[in-house]
Design a protein around this motif. Structure first.
Motif, PDB file in Angstrom:
ATOM      1  N   PHE A 291       0.831  -1.207   0.000  1.00 26.71           N
ATOM      2  CA  PHE A 291       0.000   0.000   0.000  1.00 26.71           C
ATOM      3  C   PHE A 291       0.862   1.253   0.000  1.00 26.71           C
ATOM      4  N   GLN A 292       0.212   2.341  -0.406  1.00 29.76           N
ATOM      5  CA  GLN A 292       0.759   3.677  -0.207  1.00 29.76           C
ATOM      6  C   GLN A 292       0.218   4.186   1.145  1.00 29.76           C
ATOM      7  N   VAL A 293       0.928   5.102   1.768  1.00 26.39           N
ATOM      8  CA  VAL A 293       0.531   5.575   3.105  1.00 26.39           C
ATOM      9  C   VAL A 293       0.414   7.097   3.102  1.00 26.39           C
ATOM     10  N   ASP A 294      -0.724   7.568   3.605  1.00 21.50           N
ATOM     11  CA  ASP A 294      -0.952   9.005   3.782  1.00 21.50           C
ATOM     12  C   ASP A 294      -1.035   9.268   5.300  1.00 21.50           C
ATOM     13  N   THR A 295      -0.042   9.964   5.851  1.00 22.43           N
ATOM     14  CA  THR A 295       0.009  10.221   7.301  1.00 22.43           C
ATOM     15  C   THR A 295      -0.580  11.604   7.599  1.00 22.43           C
ATOM     16  N   GLN A 296      -1.544  11.618   8.515  1.00 21.69           N
ATOM     17  CA  GLN A 296      -2.189  12.877   8.905  1.00 21.69           C
ATOM     18  C   GLN A 296      -2.164  13.013  10.449  1.00 21.69           C
ATOM     19  N   GLN A 297      -2.147  14.256  10.926  1.00 21.13           N
ATOM     20  CA  GLN A 297      -2.189  14.513  12.372  1.00 21.13           C
ATOM     21  C   GLN A 297      -3.641  14.584  12.845  1.00 21.13           C
ATOM     22  N   GLN A 305       3.513  10.587  18.171  1.00 16.88           N
ATOM     23  CA  GLN A 305       3.838   9.801  16.965  1.00 16.88           C
ATOM     24  C   GLN A 305       3.316   8.362  17.050  1.00 16.88           C
ATOM     25  N   TYR A 306       2.060   8.235  17.550  1.00 20.12           N
ATOM     26  CA  TYR A 306       1.395   6.943  17.574  1.00 20.12           C
ATOM     27  C   TYR A 306       0.129   7.012  16.706  1.00 20.12           C
ATOM     28  N   VAL A 307      -0.183   5.880  16.080  1.00 17.50           N
ATOM     29  CA  VAL A 307      -1.355   5.817  15.217  1.00 17.50           C
ATOM     30  C   VAL A 307      -2.589   5.579  16.063  1.00 17.50           C
ATOM     31  N   ILE A 328      -2.221  10.224  13.416  1.00 24.56           N
ATOM     32  CA  ILE A 328      -1.322  10.051  14.565  1.00 24.56           C
ATOM     33  C   ILE A 328      -1.565  11.182  15.573  1.00 24.56           C
ATOM     34  N   VAL A 329      -1.167  10.879  16.821  1.00 24.81           N
ATOM     35  CA  VAL A 329      -1.295  11.890  17.893  1.00 24.81           C
ATOM     36  C   VAL A 329       0.081  12.231  18.430  1.00 24.81           C
TER      37      VAL A 329
END
Length: 329
Positions: A291-297, A305-307, A328-329
């Motif tokens: 997969f591709q990953v899109d990281t958002q806050q 930095q935990y999902v 993530i938080v």
């Protein structure tokens, strides 16, 4: 001595003197006329007889022993026989032959011919008519062109020319029909034309690559093609679309097979659970699954930095290569 020598070389002939009276008497005696002979008229008669005999012989061997053959063409057999017998000749029918002008059973020719010479008491040989020579056109439908030509030759007919036309049910090179049709009576040597199949009419093949597979299926079905359809995943072609087609161009015929490979869409991969993982571990896990990953806050981001959330969720299936969003938080 001289007398003796003369006696050896010569002989002396004593001649008696002829009396004058006798000489005169012989001169005055008359000469009798020549006597006539009977041999002349006899020889003349013989010559005349021989000439007559020669003439008779020439006439006999030239014309006398011959008769003139009566003409009997176009007469019935009985009438011809009667006429020939009346001329003192024999009559025999030795066969028959075709004729375009003389009716069946009538005399078509004689040997000798009418007006020709024939020996006295000879026999006139005759042929009677079988009528016009006709031969039926053979049934050649279903034969190859070579077979049809052989059949025409055996029927005393000749091959004219061939025309070709498409036929969906008859193989290429097979005779469809003849002109004139089978059973028609023709003169010997008449030409017969043939209609020969070119096989099924070719159909231009349309390329449906990238298009709706169901539309392609219907198009080929209506034109008599056999469709071999298979499915496989594709990351580039949408589900239900044609990935590939064989053949994809050119011409085909009814009954030919066209192979379609239809897309099932991309491969679906189960999304792994990454909630609770650190950011780096979550990204590594998702990328490893394809997969591709899109990281958002998250709204309450504090920098730990935990999902705390992922979409699609864990256990769901998503296309390989698609994007998974994590917060993530």
């Amino acid at each position: 001595a001289q007398a003796a020598g003369r006696g050896e070389d010569t002989s002396v002939i004593d001649r008696q003197p002829v009396p004058l009276s006798a000489s005169r008497a012989g001169a005055s005696r008359p000469v009798p006329p020549p006597r006539r002979t009977k041999r002349g008229p006899i020889l003349l008669a013989v010559v005349l007889v021989l000439a007559v005999l020669a003439g008779l012989a020439g006439w006999w061997f030239g014309a006398g022993r011959y008769e003139t053959t009566p003409g009997v063409i176009n007469m019935t057999r009985a009438a011809a026989e009667e006429k020939v017998h009346a001329a003192g000749l024999g009559f025999e029918v030795t066969g028959s032959s075709y004729s375009e002008t003389v009716p069946v059973g009538y005399v078509v020719s004689t040997d000798p011919g009418g007006g020709d010479r024939i020996l006295r008491d000879g026999t006139v040989e005759a042929l009677v008519s079988k009528g016009p020579e006709r031969h039926d056109v053979p049934a050649v439908r279903g034969m190859t062109l070579d077979q049809a030509q052989d059949a025409l030759q055996r029927s005393r007919l000749v091959y004219g020319h061939a025309t070709y036309r498409f036929d969906a049910r008859v193989a290429k090179g097979v005779v469809l029909a003849s002109s004139p049709k089978a059973g028609t009576a023709l003169k010997r040597g008449a030409a017969v034309d043939l209609v020969v199949s070119r096989g099924p009419r070719p159909i231009e093949i349309r390329d449906f690559t990238g298009k709706d597979a169901d539309v392609a299926q219907r198009w080929f079905d209506r034109r008599g093609f056999e469709v071999d359809r298979s499915e496989e995943n594709s990351d580039t072609v949408a589900a239900g679309r044609v990935i590939s087609q064989t053949p994809h161009d050119g011409n085909g015929f009814k009954g030919d097979t066209v192979r379609l490979v239809v897309s099932k869409g991309p491969v679906l991969v189960e999304v792994p659970k990454v909630v609770g993982m650190g950011t780096q571990d979550a990204v590594s896990t998702l990328q490893g699954a394809g997969f591709q990953v899109d990281t958002q806050q998250a709204d309450l981001y504090v920098g730990l930095q935990y999902v705390v959330r992922q979409s699609p969720g864990a256990g769901e299936k998503a296309p390989r290569g698609s994007t998974i969003t994590i917060q993530i938080v």
